[in-house]
Design an enzyme around this catalytic site. Structure first.
Site, mmCIF file in Angstrom:
data_model
loop_
_atom_site.group_PDB
_atom_site.id
_atom_site.type_symbol
_atom_site.label_atom_id
_atom_site.label_comp_id
_atom_site.label_asym_id
_atom_site.label_seq_id
_atom_site.Cartn_x
_atom_site.Cartn_y
_atom_site.Cartn_z
ATOM 1 N N ASN A 1 0.821 -1.213 0.000
ATOM 2 C CA ASN A 1 0.000 0.000 0.000
ATOM 3 C C ASN A 1 0.857 1.266 0.000
ATOM 4 O OD1 ASN A 1 -2.105 -1.804 0.184
ATOM 5 N ND2 ASN A 1 -2.625 -1.325 2.299
ATOM 6 N N TYR B 1 -4.318 -13.721 2.542
ATOM 7 C CA TYR B 1 -3.930 -13.959 3.938
ATOM 8 C C TYR B 1 -5.018 -14.769 4.618
ATOM 9 C CZ TYR B 1 -0.688 -10.058 3.109
ATOM 10 O OH TYR B 1 0.286 -9.238 2.604
ATOM 11 N N GLU C 1 1.977 -11.617 -2.383
ATOM 12 C CA GLU C 1 1.679 -11.419 -0.963
ATOM 13 C C GLU C 1 0.906 -12.630 -0.468
ATOM 14 O OE1 GLU C 1 0.026 -7.799 0.648
ATOM 15 O OE2 GLU C 1 0.990 -6.576 -0.910
ATOM 16 N N ASN D 1 0.068 -1.687 -6.960
ATOM 17 C CA ASN D 1 -0.252 -2.627 -5.890
ATOM 18 C C ASN D 1 -1.737 -2.577 -5.562
ATOM 19 O OD1 ASN D 1 0.482 -4.270 -3.316
ATOM 20 N ND2 ASN D 1 -0.666 -2.528 -2.519
ATOM 21 N N GLU D 2 -2.385 -3.722 -5.560
ATOM 22 C CA GLU D 2 -3.768 -3.886 -5.080
ATOM 23 C C GLU D 2 -4.691 -2.757 -5.542
ATOM 24 O OE1 GLU D 2 -3.750 -4.629 -0.840
ATOM 25 O OE2 GLU D 2 -2.896 -6.632 -1.112
ATOM 26 N N GLN E 1 5.527 -10.344 5.566
ATOM 27 C CA GLN E 1 6.748 -9.794 4.977
ATOM 28 C C GLN E 1 7.953 -10.522 5.568
ATOM 29 O OE1 GLN E 1 6.781 -5.470 4.890
ATOM 30 N NE2 GLN E 1 4.687 -5.403 4.162
#
Length: 502
Positions: free
Chosen positions: A73, A245, A293, A173-174, A350
């Site tokens: 982010n 996740y 991720e 990203n995203e 991470q």
């Protein structure tokens, strides 16, 4: 006698070669990943650049091939120019993604220096939130062009004569996420990504590019997002990203351990969507997946909500991982290996302190979290060719899943080392699982070792005061029987690595 599980593998029945970059990781300017993680200038074990040598040793122990940077982010509001040139002239910025102060003590050049020390490569992301084509072409010129232009000569002026030659680049990203700075629709993002990719390739034709896929399997726009984005970027990109996740918020270990089945479904749906676009375009190029991720993430959610804003490197997303988390991470690694033909890159998110396998104290120790071990084992021993696993296993149902196999397993053949390694999780919470491996096509073999990660307490963690509460041992009982098959007992709720010499 408990129900038995079995697996047959044949050297000629192959899923695909493992791209070593499947064992990549991620460093974002978030929490203590950079400041207090890889970098802490006044730490007793800091090197001449301020990088923590104790952390570097733990990173090297994982043999990480690639590290994504600088976000996440964070990148969607980042001006890369803030992080180059004399450190004392770099600005402090309000960092809006995580509501902190970014001092810019570390930037592109320092990160590349760190990568060399860690024996890894950088995977860079460009800002397609607040910025776009111009910023991206300037960044790649600064990073990869030899000399003789404004930005490449500025890099030389900053003390880096040779280009960094960064090969792999993420186009934002995203961007499907409403939380993202500069959130876009699939069409808005796809057009911008396509045009950005074009100028980046004109600047350096040797690069590989990753388009943003969905931020999670539960996104309302999934998988239409992938279909639209790839329709607009197919000719320009090589990979589509995938993020996921998992957590055990309902304190249901059986359901938690089954969540990698959702990951299997996510991967297969993205592959199907990419292949649909290829067919629609009558294209020859396969779009592969960058699972850049992935991890377990839920422990720190409550404490993160209470943080005061506008601090430098506060402790954010500092999940303290337990034994059951390590089992889920093991299952997720097996999921990716089972699609090694198409999942070519992946980044556990991470690397240090922030939902990470490595934890540190500011000014103090660094240690291995429980999830360090399955990640390390697959990275060290999971190189080669993934074989098709014919698995038979007793099954169970959980709250969200049916027919969950107690055995999750895969085998990797390293022809160069003349080894086969079997990675296996026993999802049974209260009972060992007898396991038989049939390597019928490989001839005679012997057991090198049977590594086991197990603990009677699913919630056991490693902390600064008890760094080895959860750690593997080589006391597994895998052995060759009289028929040339391998027999082993997988302890309850255990991660197993059975290494076999051919």
């Amino acid at each position: 006698m408990a129900d038995k599980a079995s697996m047959i593998v044949d050297k000629d029945f192959q899923i695909g070669e493992v791209d070593k970059r499947i064992y990549g990781s991620f460093i974002e300017h978030l929490g203590r990943a950079v400041y207090g993680g890889i970098y802490e200038a006044d730490h007793p074990q800091a090197d001449e650049q301020g990088f923590r040598s104790d952390v570097l040793e733990l990173v090297k122990g994982l043999d990480v091939p690639i590290v994504r940077y600088p976000g996440g982010n964070f990148v969607s509001g980042y001006n890369w120019e803030d992080g180059v040139g004399p450190v004392d002239k770099r600005p402090r910025r309000l960092e809006l993604a995580w509501r902190t102060i970014e001092p810019n003590w570390i930037g592109l050049n320092e990160f590349v220096d760190w990568c060399k020390k860690a024996n890894t490569e950088a995977m860079m992301a460009v800002n397609l939130g607040t910025r776009g084509i111009d910023e991206a072409r300037n960044l790649i010129e600064y990073s990869n062009h030899p000399s003789g232009s404004y930005w490449s000569d500025l890099r030389i002026q900053h003390g880096y004569k040779n280009p960094h030659n960064i090969k792999t680049w993420c186009l934002g990203n995203e961007m499907d996420g409403p939380w993202q700075i500069g959130h876009k629709t699939a069409v808005e993002y796809g057009r911008l990504a396509s045009e950005t990719a074009k100028v980046m390739r004109w600047t350096d034709p040797a690069i590989e590019l990753v388009a943003c896929g969905s931020s999670a399997i539960g996104m309302q726009t999934f998988p239409e997002w992938e279909s639209t984005v790839l329709d607009l970027t197919y000719n320009e990109v090589d990979y589509i990203s995938i993020h996921q996740y998992y957590g055990n918020r309902s304190n249901d270990p059986a359901n938690f351990l089954a969540q990698s089945m959702s990951m299997d479904s996510f991967i297969n749906t993205v592959i199907s969507t990419a292949d649909y676009v290829q067919a629609k375009k009558r294209g020859k190029k396969k779009i592969n997946l960058s699972f850049d991720e992935w991890n377990v993430w839920y422990h720190s959610n409550e404490s993160d909500r209470k943080l005061d804003p506008w601090q430098i490197a506060p402790p954010q997303l500092e999940d303290v991982y337990n034994h059951e988390d390590a089992l889920v991470v093991g299952c997720m690694l097996i999921s990716m290996l089972k699609r090694a033909d198409r999942v070519k890159m992946a980044c556990i998110a991470q690397l240090v302190n922030v939902i990470a396998p490595i934890m540190t104290e500011n000014g103090g120790a660094a240690w291995k979290q429980t999830i360090y071990y399955p990640y390390m084992h697959t990275s060290l021993f999971g190189r080669g060719t993934v074989l098709v696993p014919l698995v038979k296993s007793p099954k169970y149902d959980s709250k969200d899943f049916t027919d969950v196999p107690y055995l999750e397993a895969v085998a990797v053949h390293n022809e160069e080392k003349e080894e086969v390694t079997v990675f296996a999780v026993n999802r049974k919470l209260d009972e060992a699982l007898p396991f038989e491996i049939d390597l019928r096509s490989f001839g005679s073999c012997r057991i090198i070792e049977h590594i086991v990660l197990e603990n009677d307490d699913l919630r056991a963690t490693n902390t600064v005061d008890a760094q080895d509460r959860v750690k593997p041992h080589s006391g597994g009982n895998a052995a060759i029987d009289g028929n040339g098959k391998i027999e082993a007992t997988l302890g309850k709720a255990s991660w197993n690595v059975i290494r076999i010499k051919l």
